[in-house]
Design an enzyme around this catalytic site. Sequence first.
Site, PDB file in Angstrom:
ATOM      1  N   GLU A 179       0.872  -1.227  -0.043  1.00 10.28           N
ATOM      2  CA  GLU A 179      -0.171   0.009  -0.060  1.00 10.28           C
ATOM      3  C   GLU A 179       0.994   1.157  -0.239  1.00 10.28           C
ATOM      4  OE1 GLU A 179      -2.682   0.542   3.239  1.00 10.28           O
ATOM      5  OE2 GLU A 179      -3.591   2.112   2.462  1.00 10.28           O
ATOM      6  N   LYS A 223      -2.489  -2.042  -3.293  1.00 13.01           N
ATOM      7  CA  LYS A 223      -3.585  -1.280  -2.508  1.00 13.01           C
ATOM      8  C   LYS A 223      -2.923   0.462  -2.891  1.00 13.01           C
ATOM      9  CE  LYS A 223      -6.060  -0.249   1.603  1.00 13.01           C
ATOM     10  NZ  LYS A 223      -6.710  -0.871   3.013  1.00 13.01           N
TER      11      LYS A 223
END
Length: 340
Positions: free
Chosen positions: A178, A220
């Site tokens: 992420e 992500k």
Amino acid sequence: MNIDELKSVANAIVAEQKGVLAADESGPTIKKRFDSIQVESTEESRRRYREILFTADGIERTVGGVILYDETLRQSSRDGIPFPRLLADRGIIPGIKVDQGAKALALYPGDKVTEGLDGLRERLAEYRQLGARFAKWRAVIEIDEREIPSTFGIRANAHALARYAALCQEAGLVPIVEPEVLMDGAHGIERCETVTAQVLQAVFAELDAHRVLFEGMLLKPNMVIAGKKCLRQAGVQEVAEATLRCLRRTVPAAVPGIVFLSGGQSAEDATDHLNAMNAMGPQPWEVSFSYGRALQAPVLAAWQGQENNVAAAQTALLNRCHLNGLARAGKYDRAMEGAA
Ligand code: 13P
């Protein structure tokens, strides 16, 4: 490294209609969420709240994985069932946030770097034993009109993400990588696209150098969107087009899925943007969600810490999950809001 297991877990999380419920708020973050509804954050109130989320009947139709926080991974339902087992029994894969937060990057004012690599190998082994099958690490990239992030700040974060991802795969956990370019600030959507592309290029170069298997991970990212204080906010179609253009240039097709964070967008916007991207499909990867606030804001609002609001809170969660499930197929319409 069990390649087949990594691939199958990564694919199961983003199976048809499915995405991720991010319920991995750290102690300070969940306190902030509870403060907004005047609920005291105690170990029991946090446990009860997460239990309400995880036992909502039917979320397994659209939730393939749930990200937990260290404390939550070790907690149980009222009936004494550990949360990881409760989720797994319902066909939902339990995951764990393993980073230890973003700190100021020394000698680079304005840049941050995420900590948590020390001892990570040992922590991952324990998390796997406790039932986690995937993990998450968030890098935070602040953005201004010109100088932040620095090239070095991007590289430092990409390097940490790749070290984390390699350790995860070694331990048999699917890494959710992420790199979040924040939507705070007054920058335009073009600046967000430029920075997001630089970040993703650096991240995939480092992942490759660290021998991370792209087929056994999920990305992500943020969506490409104007800063919150920018006077010109892009429309839904513009966000979808810019985001896909940026990702198609930077994310290898071998990655099974993109699971967007919501990053402070309203629940409706996050669903609408996801829908627009899927309506433009098919894409090389599954295009899905890993929302925290965009799934939970309506739940907190309905719950208010009251036992007699539990059914309404679970209905609110199911409704958001259902609408995002539709958005996974490009079948959501804003007119469906409020219809539930
Ligand atoms: P938001 O969807 O609220 O941005 O949270 C997702 C997440 O996991 C942040 O790390």
